[in-house]
Scaffold this active site. Structure first.
Site, mmCIF file in Angstrom:
data_model
loop_
_atom_site.group_PDB
_atom_site.id
_atom_site.type_symbol
_atom_site.label_atom_id
_atom_site.label_comp_id
_atom_site.label_asym_id
_atom_site.label_seq_id
_atom_site.Cartn_x
_atom_site.Cartn_y
_atom_site.Cartn_z
ATOM 1 N N ASP A 1 -0.133 5.133 0.783
ATOM 2 C CA ASP A 1 -0.402 6.098 1.852
ATOM 3 C C ASP A 1 -0.419 5.382 3.199
ATOM 4 O OD1 ASP A 1 -0.861 8.225 0.029
ATOM 5 O OD2 ASP A 1 -2.919 7.572 -0.268
ATOM 6 N N ASP B 1 0.872 -1.159 0.000
ATOM 7 C CA ASP B 1 0.000 0.000 0.000
ATOM 8 C C ASP B 1 0.920 1.223 0.000
ATOM 9 O OD1 ASP B 1 -2.463 1.516 0.706
ATOM 10 O OD2 ASP B 1 -1.366 1.848 2.567
HETATM 11 P P1 B16 Z 1 -6.670 9.912 -3.787
HETATM 12 P P2 B16 Z 1 -3.714 3.863 -0.169
HETATM 13 C C1 B16 Z 1 -5.679 5.643 -0.354
HETATM 14 O O1 B16 Z 1 -4.354 5.289 -0.576
HETATM 15 C C2 B16 Z 1 -5.801 6.418 0.944
HETATM 16 O O2 B16 Z 1 -5.507 5.577 2.052
HETATM 17 C C3 B16 Z 1 -7.215 6.906 1.100
HETATM 18 O O3 B16 Z 1 -7.322 7.668 2.291
HETATM 19 C C4 B16 Z 1 -7.584 7.765 -0.120
HETATM 20 O O4 B16 Z 1 -8.942 8.175 -0.031
HETATM 21 C C5 B16 Z 1 -7.387 6.940 -1.389
HETATM 22 O O5 B16 Z 1 -6.056 6.476 -1.444
HETATM 23 C C6 B16 Z 1 -7.674 7.750 -2.638
HETATM 24 O O6 B16 Z 1 -6.676 8.736 -2.732
HETATM 25 O O7 B16 Z 1 -7.688 10.926 -3.384
HETATM 26 O O8 B16 Z 1 -5.250 10.425 -3.696
HETATM 27 O O9 B16 Z 1 -6.973 9.303 -5.140
HETATM 28 O O10 B16 Z 1 -3.707 3.834 1.325
HETATM 29 O O11 B16 Z 1 -4.578 2.804 -0.834
HETATM 30 O O12 B16 Z 1 -2.326 3.951 -0.764
HETATM 31 MG MG MG Z 2 -2.857 3.103 3.301
#
Ligand code: B16
Ligand code: MG
Length: 213
Positions: free
Chosen positions: A11, A9
């Protein structure tokens, strides 16, 4: 070697952008007059798509929004978030994460990203990791976000590996669930360490060396 590949993952695992997501949603919430948006609410946004994350904020708002207005609100949050990313640089990649990634690769593992974020390419590039991973599956190439397993299945396919040959590394409950649903073993850090879908709870990133190699 216990696995042939590791799917990370982004974030909250590779970098701390989860904190920026929280601050950007909080800023949007306050603009909407919502003063009760908390870190607990934010935990439910981790791993899920931008539009699903918006719904978590709007649960606390009396006003109803059209689909078009919701898209505009999600865009507004993303603009706030992107401004926070502008100062990101390779210095934001911790030494522990970089060293561990290099050791996993040197040990013969294929490495991939499996993130719900549409900002993945920009973040990887800012961290100096553009082109580093053998495969990148992200929010730009999926229809269903976590807890659906699509992004991890896509990453495994890009690595030409079976789910049973890959370890998924997650910080979010929804992400651990997605890994499990896809038939992967999951290493969970932070919130995901407490998830019933996690096979290997870890307390720090370098613990992966014991789990994966
Ligand atoms: P974006 P991951 C996710 O990333 C985040 O944890 C989540 O909080 C966010 O809403 C989602 O990506 C979409 O992100 O707005 O930048 O497209 O944890 O799956 O790496
Ligand atoms: Mg994450």
């Amino acid at each position: 070697m216990k696995f042939k590949g590791v799917i990370f993952d982004l974030d909250g695992v590779i970098c701390s952008t989860d904190e920026y997501h929280y601050m950007a949603w909080k800023a949007l919430a306050e603009k909407l007059g919502i003063t009760t948006f908390t870190r607990e609410d934010n935990k439910r946004q981790r791993g899920v798509s931008r539009m699903e994350s918006l719904e978590v904020v709007l649960e606390k708002c009396d006003k109803k929004f059209t689909d078009e207005e919701k898209l505009a609100l999600a865009d507004e949050k993303n603009e706030i978030y992107k401004k926070m990313l502008v100062n990101m640089s390779p210095a934001d990649l911790s030494e522990e994460v970089k060293t561990t990634l290099d050791k996993l690769r040197a040990g013969g593992l294929k490495l991939a990203i499996g993130s719900s974020s549409k900002n993945t390419p920009a973040i990887l590039s800012r961290l100096g990791l553009g082109g580093y991973f053998d495969a990148v599956a992200d929010g730009n190439c999926i229809t269903h976000s976590k807890p659906h397993p699509e992004v991890f299945l896509k990453a495994a396919e890009m690595l030409s590996l079976e789910p049973s040959e890959c370890l998924v590394v997650e910080d979010a409950a929804a992400g651990a669930q997605a890994g499990y649903a896809g038939g992967f073993k999951v290493a969970g850090i932070g919130e995901a360490a407490k998830s019933g879908y996690t096979t290997y709870p870890i307390s720090t990133f370098s613990d992966l060396l014991k789990v994966a190699l």
